[in-house]
Design a protein around this motif. Sequence first.
Motif, PDB file in Angstrom:
ATOM      1  N   GLY A 201      38.062  37.833  36.422  1.00 31.17           N
ATOM      2  CA  GLY A 201      37.076  38.447  37.295  1.00 31.17           C
ATOM      3  C   GLY A 201      37.733  39.355  38.314  1.00 31.17           C
ATOM      4  N   ALA A 202      36.980  40.322  38.794  1.00 28.07           N
ATOM      5  CA  ALA A 202      37.534  41.288  39.750  1.00 28.07           C
ATOM      6  C   ALA A 202      37.982  40.626  41.037  1.00 28.07           C
ATOM      7  N   GLY A 203      37.372  39.494  41.386  1.00 32.47           N
ATOM      8  CA  GLY A 203      37.730  38.820  42.624  1.00 32.47           C
ATOM      9  C   GLY A 203      38.924  37.896  42.507  1.00 32.47           C
ATOM     10  N   ALA A 204      39.453  37.711  41.299  1.00 29.13           N
ATOM     11  CA  ALA A 204      40.640  36.871  41.135  1.00 29.13           C
ATOM     12  C   ALA A 204      41.811  37.494  41.883  1.00 29.13           C
ATOM     13  N   LYS A 205      42.588  36.669  42.555  1.00 23.66           N
ATOM     14  CA  LYS A 205      43.782  37.153  43.233  1.00 23.66           C
ATOM     15  C   LYS A 205      44.947  37.183  42.244  1.00 23.66           C
ATOM     16  N   TRP A 206      45.833  38.138  42.446  1.00 24.73           N
ATOM     17  CA  TRP A 206      46.988  38.250  41.559  1.00 24.73           C
ATOM     18  C   TRP A 206      47.855  37.001  41.625  1.00 24.73           C
ATOM     19  N   SER A 207      47.888  36.330  42.759  1.00 26.42           N
ATOM     20  CA  SER A 207      48.658  35.090  42.850  1.00 26.42           C
ATOM     21  C   SER A 207      48.114  34.049  41.877  1.00 26.42           C
ATOM     22  N   ASP A 208      46.800  33.944  41.789  1.00 25.99           N
ATOM     23  CA  ASP A 208      46.206  32.965  40.877  1.00 25.99           C
ATOM     24  C   ASP A 208      46.376  33.377  39.422  1.00 25.99           C
ATOM     25  N   VAL A 209      46.307  34.675  39.150  1.00 16.76           N
ATOM     26  CA  VAL A 209      46.552  35.152  37.788  1.00 16.76           C
ATOM     27  C   VAL A 209      47.992  34.837  37.378  1.00 16.76           C
ATOM     28  N   ALA A 210      48.939  35.060  38.291  1.00 14.16           N
ATOM     29  CA  ALA A 210      50.344  34.781  37.988  1.00 14.16           C
ATOM     30  C   ALA A 210      50.570  33.304  37.713  1.00 14.16           C
ATOM     31  N   LYS A 211      49.948  32.438  38.500  1.00 14.92           N
ATOM     32  CA  LYS A 211      50.097  30.998  38.277  1.00 14.92           C
ATOM     33  C   LYS A 211      49.510  30.584  36.932  1.00 14.92           C
ATOM     34  N   ALA A 212      48.330  31.095  36.633  1.00 12.82           N
ATOM     35  CA  ALA A 212      47.654  30.704  35.399  1.00 12.82           C
ATOM     36  C   ALA A 212      48.417  31.163  34.158  1.00 12.82           C
ATOM     37  N   THR A 213      48.977  32.347  34.195  1.00 14.59           N
ATOM     38  CA  THR A 213      49.664  32.875  33.015  1.00 14.59           C
ATOM     39  C   THR A 213      51.094  32.358  32.898  1.00 14.59           C
ATOM     40  N   SER A 214      51.786  32.236  34.020  1.00 15.25           N
ATOM     41  CA  SER A 214      53.183  31.776  33.953  1.00 15.25           C
ATOM     42  C   SER A 214      53.272  30.330  33.485  1.00 15.25           C
ATOM     43  N   ALA A 215      52.185  29.568  33.626  1.00 15.74           N
ATOM     44  CA  ALA A 215      52.160  28.202  33.096  1.00 15.74           C
ATOM     45  C   ALA A 215      52.316  28.191  31.583  1.00 15.74           C
ATOM     46  N   HIS A 216      52.045  29.310  30.942  1.00 18.74           N
ATOM     47  CA  HIS A 216      52.190  29.433  29.493  1.00 18.74           C
ATOM     48  C   HIS A 216      53.336  30.370  29.119  1.00 18.74           C
ATOM     49  N   GLY A 217      54.216  30.652  30.077  1.00 16.29           N
ATOM     50  CA  GLY A 217      55.356  31.512  29.797  1.00 16.29           C
ATOM     51  C   GLY A 217      55.019  32.975  29.690  1.00 16.29           C
ATOM     52  N   LEU A 218      53.901  33.383  30.290  1.00 11.34           N
ATOM     53  CA  LEU A 218      53.439  34.765  30.204  1.00 11.34           C
ATOM     54  C   LEU A 218      53.173  35.307  31.601  1.00 11.34           C
ATOM     55  N   THR A 219      53.049  36.635  31.701  1.00  9.28           N
ATOM     56  CA  THR A 219      52.830  37.262  32.998  1.00  9.28           C
ATOM     57  C   THR A 219      52.282  38.672  32.821  1.00  9.28           C
ATOM     58  N   PRO A 220      51.433  39.135  33.731  1.00  8.96           N
ATOM     59  CA  PRO A 220      51.189  40.577  33.789  1.00  8.96           C
ATOM     60  C   PRO A 220      52.513  41.287  34.054  1.00  8.96           C
ATOM     61  N   PRO A 221      52.701  42.504  33.547  1.00  6.00           N
ATOM     62  CA  PRO A 221      54.000  43.157  33.673  1.00  6.00           C
ATOM     63  C   PRO A 221      54.349  43.623  35.083  1.00  6.00           C
ATOM     64  N   THR A 222      53.339  44.060  35.856  1.00  4.95           N
ATOM     65  CA  THR A 222      53.594  44.701  37.144  1.00  4.95           C
ATOM     66  C   THR A 222      52.809  44.002  38.252  1.00  4.95           C
ATOM     67  N   PHE A 223      53.477  43.810  39.376  1.00  5.47           N
ATOM     68  CA  PHE A 223      52.850  43.214  40.551  1.00  5.47           C
ATOM     69  C   PHE A 223      53.110  44.071  41.777  1.00  5.47           C
ATOM     70  N   THR A 224      52.140  44.107  42.675  1.00  2.00           N
ATOM     71  CA  THR A 224      52.407  44.631  44.010  1.00  2.00           C
ATOM     72  C   THR A 224      53.222  43.586  44.772  1.00  2.00           C
ATOM     73  N   ASP A 225      53.855  43.987  45.866  1.00  2.00           N
ATOM     74  CA  ASP A 225      54.713  43.053  46.591  1.00  2.00           C
ATOM     75  C   ASP A 225      53.926  41.885  47.169  1.00  2.00           C
ATOM     76  N   TYR A 226      52.719  42.147  47.627  1.00  2.65           N
ATOM     77  CA  TYR A 226      51.868  41.114  48.225  1.00  2.65           C
ATOM     78  C   TYR A 226      50.893  40.637  47.166  1.00  2.65           C
ATOM     79  N   LEU A 227      50.910  39.341  46.859  1.00  6.19           N
ATOM     80  CA  LEU A 227      50.131  38.813  45.745  1.00  6.19           C
ATOM     81  C   LEU A 227      48.690  38.477  46.087  1.00  6.19           C
ATOM     82  N   GLU A 228      48.367  38.342  47.365  1.00  6.83           N
ATOM     83  CA  GLU A 228      47.024  37.868  47.738  1.00  6.83           C
ATOM     84  C   GLU A 228      46.024  39.016  47.810  1.00  6.83           C
ATOM     85  N   LEU A 229      46.050  39.854  46.795  1.00  6.59           N
ATOM     86  CA  LEU A 229      45.107  40.961  46.657  1.00  6.59           C
ATOM     87  C   LEU A 229      44.255  40.717  45.431  1.00  6.59           C
TER      88      LEU A 229
END
Length: 488
Positions: free
Chosen positions: A140-168
């Motif tokens: 969802g558009a309201g998901a924070k990148w920090s939560d996306v990173a946690k959810a995907t890294s739990a499976h050994g995966l990640t979005p390729p690019t992040f801004t420095d501040y994750l709570e966006l």
Amino acid sequence: MPRTPSRRTALHGLVATGAAVIGLDPFTRSWAVGASDRPLTELPPLDGTVHTDEASLNAAADDFGHIVHRRPAAVLRPGSVRDVVAMVRFCNAHGLPCAPRGQGHATRGQAQVDGGLVIETTPLDAIGSVGPRSTTVTVGAGAKWSDVAKATSAHGLTPPTFTDYLELSVGGTLSVGGLGGQTHRHGAQVDNVTELQVVTGAGEFVTCSPVRHRDLFLAVLAGLGQCGIIVGATLRLVRAPETVRHYLLPYDDLRTFLDDQRLLVREGRFAYVEGQVTADANGDFRGYLLEAVAYGPPVGPAPDDSALLRGLRHTPSGVQTSDLAYYDFLDRLAPGVAALKEAGLWSHAHPWLNLLLPGRSAEALVTTVLDDLTPADLGSGVVLVYPLLRERLHTPLLRTPDDPVPYLLAVLRTTPPDDTVTVNRLLAANRTAYDTVHAAGGTQYPVGSIPFDRADWREHFGPTWRRLATARNTYDPRGVLVPGQGIF
């Protein structure tokens, strides 16, 4: 990606006193919370709530910049994507401006709406299923990148690019671009989207992609909210490292610092490359710190310091190296942000300056801009300088200089918000710096606070202006979306 409640409700919204927002008074153009002698235009049935209480309106009339304050008439907290569709249609029918708001991290009122409707996207924060073999995730558009990173890294995966501040919010950064230290390898965040769910300015729910409603897809990514509200996005995933090695390399010469950064991104030696400029004892910004990160297994080999640092011309005695878990690296700003909040500095004004420089002129332009900067005017902020690779940037509305290796220069100033004289002086300084960079072929990265008018925006978008204007006329024909940007 709609959030579907267990049952449809007809709750039209509650204010702080508990009274329901029942409709719009067309005579006063205000939201009605009780009986009226005049006929009211009723709100559509909603799964969420519409708020007109002081706390909600005041919060929506502010943002991270704490510079501009435009007070809306109401705030929608949607219970579903259907609510966004219904209320955008309602705004169209009654000539009310509206704008989405994620984490409120804008710096100059970009997501504020004077007398209109602010649509909070934070409730639309679902993250779709992910497995070890997933190549994408829908959020969802309201998901924070920090939560996306946690959810995907739990499976050994990640979005390729992040801004420095994750709570966006995902929707927020995809509306502007999303640059970070991995951009030289993978492009901006907008370059790693395979599909979008959008509510257009006309109130239509549309799924778009590079092959389906392509014109809308390209008009929404980095489109500053002018044609549609992102309500969901499908993001590309790559393998995530378990650990990383983080390097801080000091330099005492700007040209050498920039040249070594350029070398590293062209070679692809590191997964992440950024840099900072710091003030010396005399208050001159002549200290340079190259920040580089190597990803370890299973993405890359165990980092070899001698191989990774070979040929670089930093000061060897000042090198700092640390090994971090992957998520700890992504979230490395969290302790500093917590300290700023505790000290009350997070609530200061943020008249940020974010510029994209042509690489051929980067040294001269960085020197010119930073010669006018004082530690007092920077406050508790930082100065970032780092290169991108233009060949990795494919989103048309993310405007970059015509140079193979442009540089981001970000002067992230802070100052007390009640010191309006200083705030206005810094905004004027931002405009002067932009004019200097623009004359040399540079652009702005539109997350900062540079005074811009409609003619400036038309020049900013350059050859893509016609595409954006056509999409605006097609998908937001009444022009109700995001007036705070000042583009149309």
